[in-house]
Design a protein around this motif. Structure first.
Motif, PDB file in Angstrom:
ATOM      1  N   THR A 159      -0.070   7.695   4.269  1.00 46.69           N
ATOM      2  CA  THR A 159      -0.579   7.671   2.888  1.00 46.69           C
ATOM      3  C   THR A 159       0.377   6.893   1.978  1.00 46.69           C
ATOM      4  N   GLY A 160      -0.219   6.144   1.079  1.00 43.14           N
ATOM      5  CA  GLY A 160       0.561   5.516   0.012  1.00 43.14           C
ATOM      6  C   GLY A 160       1.493   4.388   0.411  1.00 43.14           C
ATOM      7  N   VAL A 161       1.380   3.873   1.634  1.00 46.24           N
ATOM      8  CA  VAL A 161       2.308   2.813   2.055  1.00 46.24           C
ATOM      9  C   VAL A 161       1.909   1.441   1.512  1.00 46.24           C
ATOM     10  N   GLY A 162       0.656   1.341   1.022  1.00 48.12           N
ATOM     11  CA  GLY A 162       0.219   0.055   0.482  1.00 48.12           C
ATOM     12  C   GLY A 162      -0.858  -0.616   1.325  1.00 48.12           C
ATOM     13  N   LYS A 163      -1.636   0.174   2.064  1.00 49.79           N
ATOM     14  CA  LYS A 163      -2.692  -0.411   2.911  1.00 49.79           C
ATOM     15  C   LYS A 163      -3.715  -1.176   2.070  1.00 49.79           C
ATOM     16  N   THR A 164      -4.220  -0.492   1.020  1.00 48.14           N
ATOM     17  CA  THR A 164      -5.281  -1.109   0.224  1.00 48.14           C
ATOM     18  C   THR A 164      -4.744  -2.340  -0.510  1.00 48.14           C
ATOM     19  N   THR A 165      -3.539  -2.230  -1.030  1.00 47.32           N
ATOM     20  CA  THR A 165      -2.931  -3.361  -1.742  1.00 47.32           C
ATOM     21  C   THR A 165      -2.713  -4.537  -0.785  1.00 47.32           C
ATOM     22  N   THR A 166      -2.229  -4.228   0.423  1.00 49.67           N
ATOM     23  CA  THR A 166      -1.989  -5.289   1.413  1.00 49.67           C
ATOM     24  C   THR A 166      -3.308  -5.931   1.829  1.00 49.67           C
ATOM     25  N   THR A 214       5.846  -2.953   4.278  1.00 51.80           N
ATOM     26  CA  THR A 214       5.501  -2.986   2.855  1.00 51.80           C
ATOM     27  C   THR A 214       6.675  -2.480   2.016  1.00 51.80           C
ATOM     28  N   LYS A 215       6.573  -2.703   0.710  1.00 46.93           N
ATOM     29  CA  LYS A 215       7.566  -2.193  -0.243  1.00 46.93           C
ATOM     30  C   LYS A 215       8.990  -2.631   0.120  1.00 46.93           C
ATOM     31  N   TRP A 216       9.073  -3.833   0.673  1.00 45.50           N
ATOM     32  CA  TRP A 216      10.374  -4.418   1.041  1.00 45.50           C
ATOM     33  C   TRP A 216      11.257  -4.490  -0.206  1.00 45.50           C
ATOM     34  N   ASP A 217      10.612  -4.688  -1.357  1.00 46.20           N
ATOM     35  CA  ASP A 217      11.335  -4.818  -2.625  1.00 46.20           C
ATOM     36  C   ASP A 217      11.911  -3.487  -3.104  1.00 46.20           C
ATOM     37  N   GLU A 218      11.474  -2.386  -2.515  1.00 37.77           N
ATOM     38  CA  GLU A 218      11.891  -1.077  -3.044  1.00 37.77           C
ATOM     39  C   GLU A 218      13.066  -0.479  -2.298  1.00 37.77           C
ATOM     40  N   THR A 219      13.566  -1.175  -1.284  1.00 33.39           N
ATOM     41  CA  THR A 219      14.647  -0.584  -0.499  1.00 33.39           C
ATOM     42  C   THR A 219      15.836  -1.536  -0.393  1.00 33.39           C
ATOM     43  N   GLU A 258     -13.330   3.049  -5.409  1.00 31.07           N
ATOM     44  CA  GLU A 258     -13.524   2.255  -6.634  1.00 31.07           C
ATOM     45  C   GLU A 258     -12.431   1.202  -6.803  1.00 31.07           C
ATOM     46  N   GLN A 259     -11.213   1.559  -6.381  1.00 32.43           N
ATOM     47  CA  GLN A 259     -10.081   0.622  -6.454  1.00 32.43           C
ATOM     48  C   GLN A 259     -10.405  -0.640  -5.634  1.00 32.43           C
ATOM     49  N   LEU A 260     -10.919  -0.414  -4.447  1.00 31.05           N
ATOM     50  CA  LEU A 260     -11.189  -1.550  -3.566  1.00 31.05           C
ATOM     51  C   LEU A 260     -12.444  -2.308  -4.008  1.00 31.05           C
ATOM     52  N   LEU A 272       5.663  -9.246   5.318  1.00 28.16           N
ATOM     53  CA  LEU A 272       6.508  -8.404   4.467  1.00 28.16           C
ATOM     54  C   LEU A 272       5.836  -8.366   3.108  1.00 28.16           C
ATOM     55  N   CYS A 273       5.682  -7.178   2.553  1.00 29.82           N
ATOM     56  CA  CYS A 273       5.131  -7.076   1.196  1.00 29.82           C
ATOM     57  C   CYS A 273       6.287  -6.803   0.245  1.00 29.82           C
ATOM     58  N   ILE A 274       6.314  -7.565  -0.835  1.00 32.78           N
ATOM     59  CA  ILE A 274       7.515  -7.560  -1.674  1.00 32.78           C
ATOM     60  C   ILE A 274       7.220  -7.209  -3.129  1.00 32.78           C
ATOM     61  N   GLY A 275       6.114  -6.503  -3.371  1.00 35.81           N
ATOM     62  CA  GLY A 275       5.816  -6.099  -4.741  1.00 35.81           C
ATOM     63  C   GLY A 275       4.356  -5.716  -4.882  1.00 35.81           C
ATOM     64  N   GLN A 276       3.993  -5.332  -6.123  1.00 32.88           N
ATOM     65  CA  GLN A 276       2.634  -4.812  -6.351  1.00 32.88           C
ATOM     66  C   GLN A 276       1.614  -5.892  -6.673  1.00 32.88           C
ATOM     67  N   GLU A 277       2.101  -7.092  -6.963  1.00 30.02           N
ATOM     68  CA  GLU A 277       1.170  -8.112  -7.449  1.00 30.02           C
ATOM     69  C   GLU A 277       0.267  -8.656  -6.336  1.00 30.02           C
TER      70      GLU A 277
HETATM   71  N1  LIG Z   1       6.859  -2.087  -5.005  1.00 31.26           N
HETATM   72  C1  LIG Z   1       5.811  -2.212  -4.202  1.00 31.26           C
HETATM   73  N2  LIG Z   1       4.734  -1.446  -4.394  1.00 31.26           N
HETATM   74  C2  LIG Z   1       3.688  -1.586  -3.578  1.00 31.26           C
HETATM   75  C3  LIG Z   1       3.686  -2.509  -2.501  1.00 31.26           C
HETATM   76  N3  LIG Z   1       2.498  -2.396  -1.847  1.00 31.26           N
HETATM   77  C4  LIG Z   1       1.801  -1.445  -2.511  1.00 31.26           C
HETATM   78  N4  LIG Z   1       2.504  -0.946  -3.544  1.00 31.26           N
HETATM   79  C5  LIG Z   1       2.129   0.120  -4.481  1.00 31.26           C
HETATM   80  O1  LIG Z   1       2.092   1.345  -3.776  1.00 31.26           O
HETATM   81  C6  LIG Z   1       1.079   2.198  -4.322  1.00 31.26           C
HETATM   82  C7  LIG Z   1       0.139   2.658  -3.220  1.00 31.26           C
HETATM   83  O2  LIG Z   1      -0.569   1.517  -2.750  1.00 31.26           O
HETATM   84  P1  LIG Z   1      -1.971   1.620  -1.992  1.00 31.26           P
HETATM   85  O3  LIG Z   1      -2.348   0.237  -1.609  1.00 31.26           O
HETATM   86  O4  LIG Z   1      -2.957   2.383  -2.809  1.00 31.26           O
HETATM   87  O5  LIG Z   1      -1.538   2.489  -0.721  1.00 31.26           O
HETATM   88  P2  LIG Z   1      -2.460   3.111   0.422  1.00 31.26           P
HETATM   89  O6  LIG Z   1      -2.625   4.562   0.080  1.00 31.26           O
HETATM   90  O7  LIG Z   1      -1.688   2.955   1.683  1.00 31.26           O
HETATM   91  O8  LIG Z   1      -3.752   2.364   0.428  1.00 31.26           O
HETATM   92  C8  LIG Z   1       0.382   1.393  -5.412  1.00 31.26           C
HETATM   93  O9  LIG Z   1       0.953   1.744  -6.654  1.00 31.26           O
HETATM   94  C9  LIG Z   1       0.731  -0.061  -5.059  1.00 31.26           C
HETATM   95  O10 LIG Z   1       0.733  -0.909  -6.175  1.00 31.26           O
HETATM   96  C10 LIG Z   1       4.857  -3.331  -2.316  1.00 31.26           C
HETATM   97  O11 LIG Z   1       4.974  -4.154  -1.399  1.00 31.26           O
HETATM   98  N5  LIG Z   1       5.878  -3.136  -3.188  1.00 31.26           N
END
Ligand SMILES: Nc1nc2c(ncn2[C@@H]2O[C@H](COP(=O)(O)OP(=O)(O)O)[C@@H](O)[C@H]2O)c(=O)[nH]1
Ligand SMILES: [Mg+2]
Length: 334
Positions: free
Chosen positions: A146-153, A277-282, A182-184, A302-307
């Motif tokens: 959960t929350g690792v950034g699947k949907t964002t990636t 993911t979240k390479w920028d956060e560690t 709805e997010q997707l 590598l994912c490096i941010g939220q954009e």
């Molecule tokens: N800093 C940072 N935040 C990220 C990254 N990828 C996703 N996020 C954030 O992590 C949170 C959860 O992302 P989401 O895609 O919903 O995760 P999911 O539950 O795995 O689908 C959101 O606030 C995203 O903006 C990343 O590479 N870096």
């Protein structure tokens, strides 16, 4: 043996020997002229895996994990603060002992280049995940905790595919939260691509059939704790029904032990590639990186941010290895 030396009168002959013994995918770490011809140091790709670290040697003595050769020490120090495991570092140091570099002293000018090549040879990357002709990754499911950034990636990869001119569709199996759907949907609307929700394996199969003309279909999934054993068979059934390849998203700051738990939970699905993911956060992404390397899993991104879609990089072994050793950090974070 991790690396082997091949000598011949000419470079093509030496490379022929490499190919005969190590195959077409041989990893060439070093080539150089010698007095009598050419020397090539190479390894089979499957040989370039760190051996398991023995907890105790045969006499029962504790392992000397903290002692590095003098030349390798500064590299080991930087890599350790980056989070890289001793197991991977030992494999690199052992491989370097088979090259011309002098590890008994600090500052051999050949060391940065060779250490980078050896570590890069251990990092299996997966550029094919985004290749236009990669049928294997055409239907790509993003899986992970959960929350690792699947949907964002997924949105980042979909955005990149769109800008390459591919026809894509997005399907979600994540019906756990309305907000997730709805997010997707909002991402899909913004990109003007078809979006659908699959509640069952049958739905997924039907939707994939409907989108059979697309170059690529991205499938989002529900994040589950890797300890939630009941959820995995359902996900596995769905992905098998859809014939999906699995891209495991793992936060780069995950501790080594927790990475193992994730890999073990997701292995029944078949992990086709990993995205950190979240390479920028560690400050220590090396623990997760080493866990991927030690499992021999291919690293795709590598994912490096939220954009979205900007904050994603295709994993490249050489810049990663340079970052691990502190030789050029900007290449990975730029
Ligand atoms: N800093 C940072 N935040 C990220 C990254 N990828 C996703 N996020 C954030 O992590 C949170 C959860 O992302 P989401 O895609 O919903 O995760 P999911 O539950 O795995 O689908 C959101 O606030 C995203 O903006 C990343 O590479 N870096
Ligand atoms: Mg999600």
């Amino acid at each position: 043996m991790l690396l082997k030396r091949f000598e011949a009168k000419t470079l093509p002959k030496a490379l022929e020997l490499v190919r005969a013994e190590c195959g077409d995918d041989a990893l060439v770490v070093e080539t150089r002229p010698t007095r009598t011809g050419f020397l090539v140091v190479a390894a089979r790709p499957d040989a370039a895996r760190p051996e398991p670290v023995r907890q105790r040697d045969q006499a029962g003595a504790p392992p000397l994990l903290s002692r590095w050769t003098r030349g390798f020490q500064p590299f080991a120090d930087h890599a350790t603060s980056f989070g890289l495991s001793n197991k991977v570092l030992r494999a690199v140091e052992r491989a370097l002992l088979g090259t011309r570099v002098d590890l008994s002293r600090a500052g051999d000018p050949a060391l940065p280049g060779l250490a980078t090549s050896v570590l890069a040879a251990l990092v299996h990357t997966a550029p094919e995940v985004e290749a236009a002709d990669a049928q294997r990754f055409r239907t790509l499911a993003l899986v992970g905790p959960t929350g690792v950034g699947k949907t964002t990636t997924l949105a980042k990869l979909a955005g990149r595919a769109r800008s390459r001119g591919e026809r894509i569709a997005i399907v979600t199996l994540d019906t756990y939260r309305v907000a997730a759907v709805e997010q997707l949907r909002a991402f899909a609307d913004l990109m003007d691509v078809p979006f659908a929700v699959a509640f069952t394996a049958t739905d997924l199969r039907r939707l994939l059939h409907e989108h059979r003309d697309c170059d690529r279909v991205f499938v989002d999934t529900t994040g589950r704790s890797p300890r939630d054993r009941d959820a995995m068979p359902v996900l596995e059934g769905n992905l098998r029904a859809g014939g999906c390849a699995s891209l495991l998203c793992l936060a780069a700051g995950t501790r080594a032990r927790d990475c193992e738990v994730v890999f073990e939970a997701y292995e029944p699905l078949g992990i086709d590639a990993v995205c950190l993911t979240k390479w920028d956060e560690t400050t220590a992404p090396g623990e997760a990186l080493a866990a991927v390397v030690e499992r021999g899993l291919p690293l795709s991104h590598l994912c490096i941010g939220q954009e979205v879609p900007a904050d994603i990089l295709t994993a490249e072994a050489e810049p990663l290895a340079r970052a691990v050793f502190g030789l050029d950090r900007t290449e990975v974070t730029a």
